[in-house]
Design a protein around this motif. Structure first.
Motif, mmCIF file in Angstrom:
data_model
loop_
_atom_site.group_PDB
_atom_site.id
_atom_site.type_symbol
_atom_site.label_atom_id
_atom_site.label_comp_id
_atom_site.label_asym_id
_atom_site.label_seq_id
_atom_site.Cartn_x
_atom_site.Cartn_y
_atom_site.Cartn_z
ATOM 1 N N TYR A 50 0.856 -1.187 0.000
ATOM 2 C CA TYR A 50 0.000 0.000 0.000
ATOM 3 C C TYR A 50 0.893 1.238 0.000
ATOM 4 C CZ TYR A 50 -3.258 -3.618 1.512
ATOM 5 O OH TYR A 50 -3.994 -4.760 1.605
ATOM 6 N N SER A 51 1.324 1.625 -1.170
ATOM 7 C CA SER A 51 2.328 2.672 -1.316
ATOM 8 C C SER A 51 1.872 3.983 -0.683
ATOM 9 C CB SER A 51 2.611 2.895 -2.809
ATOM 10 O OG SER A 51 3.565 3.912 -2.991
ATOM 11 N N GLY A 52 2.729 4.521 0.189
ATOM 12 C CA GLY A 52 2.483 5.834 0.772
ATOM 13 C C GLY A 52 1.540 5.863 1.945
ATOM 14 N N LEU A 53 0.952 4.708 2.325
ATOM 15 C CA LEU A 53 -0.044 4.708 3.400
ATOM 16 C C LEU A 53 0.556 4.357 4.761
ATOM 17 C CD1 LEU A 53 -3.085 2.982 1.654
ATOM 18 C CD2 LEU A 53 -2.723 5.411 2.086
ATOM 19 N N GLY A 54 1.804 3.912 4.809
ATOM 20 C CA GLY A 54 2.392 3.533 6.082
ATOM 21 C C GLY A 54 2.077 2.095 6.440
ATOM 22 N N ARG A 55 2.702 1.623 7.502
ATOM 23 C CA ARG A 55 2.646 0.211 7.877
ATOM 24 C C ARG A 55 1.298 -0.204 8.447
ATOM 25 N NH1 ARG A 55 5.923 -4.023 8.566
ATOM 26 N NH2 ARG A 55 5.584 -5.456 10.295
ATOM 27 N N HIS A 56 0.518 0.725 8.957
ATOM 28 C CA HIS A 56 -0.682 0.361 9.703
ATOM 29 C C HIS A 56 -1.967 0.753 8.986
ATOM 30 C CE1 HIS A 56 2.596 0.737 12.747
ATOM 31 N NE2 HIS A 56 2.155 -0.485 13.005
ATOM 32 N N ALA A 57 -1.904 1.042 7.715
ATOM 33 C CA ALA A 57 -3.102 1.306 6.912
ATOM 34 C C ALA A 57 -2.950 0.517 5.611
ATOM 35 C CB ALA A 57 -3.253 2.803 6.616
ATOM 36 N N PRO A 58 -4.049 -0.079 5.120
ATOM 37 C CA PRO A 58 -5.400 -0.046 5.672
ATOM 38 C C PRO A 58 -5.671 -1.050 6.800
ATOM 39 C CG PRO A 58 -5.401 -1.230 3.616
ATOM 40 C CD PRO A 58 -4.005 -0.744 3.808
ATOM 41 N N PHE A 59 -4.660 -1.789 7.265
ATOM 42 C CA PHE A 59 -4.882 -2.609 8.456
ATOM 43 C C PHE A 59 -3.566 -2.740 9.204
ATOM 44 C CE2 PHE A 59 -3.399 -5.818 5.502
ATOM 45 C CZ PHE A 59 -2.669 -6.706 6.289
ATOM 46 N N ASP A 60 -3.694 -2.928 10.514
ATOM 47 C CA ASP A 60 -2.539 -3.121 11.382
ATOM 48 C C ASP A 60 -2.205 -4.610 11.402
ATOM 49 O OD1 ASP A 60 -0.775 -3.462 13.531
ATOM 50 O OD2 ASP A 60 -1.679 -1.819 14.672
ATOM 51 N N PRO A 61 -0.979 -5.005 11.022
ATOM 52 C CA PRO A 61 -0.623 -6.433 11.020
ATOM 53 C C PRO A 61 -0.838 -7.114 12.365
ATOM 54 C CG PRO A 61 1.039 -5.152 9.863
ATOM 55 C CD PRO A 61 0.114 -4.161 10.504
ATOM 56 N N ASP A 62 -0.854 -6.338 13.454
ATOM 57 C CA ASP A 62 -1.100 -6.935 14.763
ATOM 58 C C ASP A 62 -2.503 -7.519 14.880
ATOM 59 O OD1 ASP A 62 1.390 -6.478 15.741
ATOM 60 O OD2 ASP A 62 0.859 -4.769 17.009
ATOM 61 N N ARG A 63 -3.402 -7.142 13.964
ATOM 62 C CA ARG A 63 -4.770 -7.656 14.021
ATOM 63 C C ARG A 63 -4.911 -9.014 13.342
ATOM 64 N NH1 ARG A 63 -6.797 -6.428 18.075
ATOM 65 N NH2 ARG A 63 -8.885 -6.898 17.273
ATOM 66 N N LEU A 64 -3.847 -9.513 12.723
ATOM 67 C CA LEU A 64 -3.860 -10.891 12.237
ATOM 68 C C LEU A 64 -3.817 -11.831 13.438
ATOM 69 C CD1 LEU A 64 -1.261 -10.709 9.314
ATOM 70 C CD2 LEU A 64 -3.751 -10.635 9.133
ATOM 71 N N ARG A 65 -4.691 -12.831 13.447
ATOM 72 C CA ARG A 65 -4.742 -13.791 14.541
ATOM 73 C C ARG A 65 -4.107 -15.100 14.080
ATOM 74 N NH1 ARG A 65 -10.063 -12.725 13.917
ATOM 75 N NH2 ARG A 65 -10.670 -14.895 14.216
ATOM 76 N N LEU A 66 -3.209 -15.646 14.898
ATOM 77 C CA LEU A 66 -2.451 -16.847 14.535
ATOM 78 C C LEU A 66 -2.935 -18.034 15.354
ATOM 79 C CD1 LEU A 66 1.161 -15.366 14.330
ATOM 80 C CD2 LEU A 66 -0.665 -15.357 12.624
ATOM 81 N N PRO A 67 -2.665 -19.262 14.877
ATOM 82 C CA PRO A 67 -3.032 -20.447 15.650
ATOM 83 C C PRO A 67 -2.273 -20.500 16.977
ATOM 84 C CG PRO A 67 -2.470 -21.016 13.390
ATOM 85 C CD PRO A 67 -2.053 -19.608 13.593
ATOM 86 N N VAL A 68 -2.900 -21.130 17.951
ATOM 87 C CA VAL A 68 -2.274 -21.351 19.257
ATOM 88 C C VAL A 68 -1.956 -22.839 19.372
ATOM 89 C CG1 VAL A 68 -2.560 -21.217 21.751
ATOM 90 C CG2 VAL A 68 -3.535 -19.426 20.282
ATOM 91 N N LEU A 69 -0.668 -23.141 19.477
ATOM 92 C CA LEU A 69 -0.239 -24.540 19.535
ATOM 93 C C LEU A 69 -0.579 -25.132 20.901
ATOM 94 C CD1 LEU A 69 1.255 -26.752 17.919
ATOM 95 C CD2 LEU A 69 3.357 -25.997 19.045
#
Length: 368
Positions: free
Chosen positions: A170-189
């Motif tokens: 997403y060129s020019g929008l920064g790391r947290h737009a349009p979504f913050d990668p921290d909102r990805l949910r990962l499996p819990v082993l």
């Protein structure tokens, strides 16, 4: 290509001062290459370009997915139903009512599933990943897993054959737009399953299903690390990119892309409010992409949208909203300050074919 357009853009006849605003009775119709990112012509017409009929294979296909009877909707041993396909992707519907009685491994392609209804857990070698309505769930090619159902599922899936889906830049929008990668949910082993036995794994390979009987459980994993893993992401965590002065095309809302396709979401946002700006999606023909729309819900300018409607528009055919809706939205003025749609869209570079089961078996399918 941008240099070509900036130097050689020309116009003839009657046109507005700017695209997509102050049309003054003109009917705007966009012909574009590369989705909305390549060379473009804006025609300004007298009549509605979406009043037409076709003969042959070149037509829109629209149907209510709520009436689909997939084999996994009537039997726990069933599988999803393919809706559309080409050599890069297939689009699927799963209506699973019960948890999988076996494990599953897809070596044909990566999968991205959208949860239209229901909830449950994706159990896999990576651990447990809970999901619910509005989630995207990504499953890597070759991963062994199964769906555990809490509430009956209504899922739409994209199976990608030609390469792994990825997040666009997403060129020019920064790391947290349009979504913050921290909102990805990962499996819990969790605890490894170490009991010996016979464990049936259904494998999808080259479009066919086979069984592998393993003497060890695929979920005997003690730990893992790497950059290939399932994840979930909910559309409520998407930050919609908006403009008050121009209606932005769907390409501004891409969530995942892969060779030959993009996956995007049109989600609730403020409506354009600058006087004269068109707020309804303009008439358009994408010359390079087929488009499949899945209506998740919501409303558009006071009109409820038909939940579960699926529409396929082949590349080069007019689509968008009919002219009478454009006129009504324009006449409504400031009556609506938001558009509350929830629409999932898949665009494919190669033409899609409608699965014969859908074309012949769904009572309300329409060829427009």
């Amino acid at each position: 290509m941008p240099q070509y357009r900036s130097i050689h853009q020309v116009k003839q006849g009657r046109t507005p001062i700017q695209a997509h605003r102050d049309l003054n009775g003109l009917v705007e119709d966009e012909l574009s290459r590369e989705g909305f990112d390549g060379p473009t012509t804006l025609f300004y017409r007298h009549g509605d370009p979406q009043k037409f009929r076709t003969e042959g294979r070149f037509h829109n296909t629209t149907f209510d997915s709520n009436v689909l009877k997939t084999s996994d909707s009537v039997s726990a041993d069933g599988v999803p139903q393919r809706l559309f396909y080409n050599s890069d992707v297939s689009i699927w519907s799963s209506r699973r009512q019960e948890s999988m009685p076996w494990l599953f491994r897809n070596v044909d392609g990566d999968e991205v599933w959208f949860v239209h209804e229901g909830s449950g857990t994706l159990e896999s070698e990576y651990g447990a990943l809970k999901f619910g309505v509005g989630d995207y769930v990504f499953v890597p090619k070759g991963a062994t897993r199964r769906w555990i159902v809490d509430e009956p599922l209504n899922l739409f899936g994209i199976e990608a054959y030609s390469g792994q889906p990825h997040f666009p830049h997403y060129s020019g929008l920064g790391r947290h737009a349009p979504f913050d990668p921290d909102r990805l949910r990962l499996p819990v082993l969790g605890d490894a399953v170490t009991e010996a036995g016979e464990y049936r794994i259904r494998v999808k390979y080259d479009g066919d299903y086979s069984d592998v009987i393993s003497e060890t459980h695929p979920f005997d994993v003690l730990g893992w690390k790497g950059d290939l893993y399932p994840f979930a992401f909910n559309i409520q965590d998407w930050n919609v990119i908006t403009s008050d002065t121009v209606h932005l095309p769907p390409s501004m809302h891409v969530f995942l892309a892969g060779p030959g396709f993009t996956l995007l979401n049109l989600l609730p946002r403020p409506a354009e409010s600058t006087p004269g700006v068109e707020r309804a999606p303009f008439h358009h023909r994408n010359a390079d992409f087929d488009e499949v729309v899945i209506v998740h819900g919501g409303a558009a300018f006071g009109q409820p949208l038909p939940r579960g409607l699926i529409d396929h528009s082949p590349q080069g055919i007019h689509h968008g909203w009919p002219q009478e809706i454009h006129d009504a939205v324009r006449d409504a003025g400031d009556a609506y300050d938001r558009i509350e749609w929830e629409i999932i869209m898949v665009e494919t570079r190669k033409p899609l074919r409608v699965d014969t089961v859908i074309a012949e078996g769904v009572d309300n399918v329409e060829f427009i």
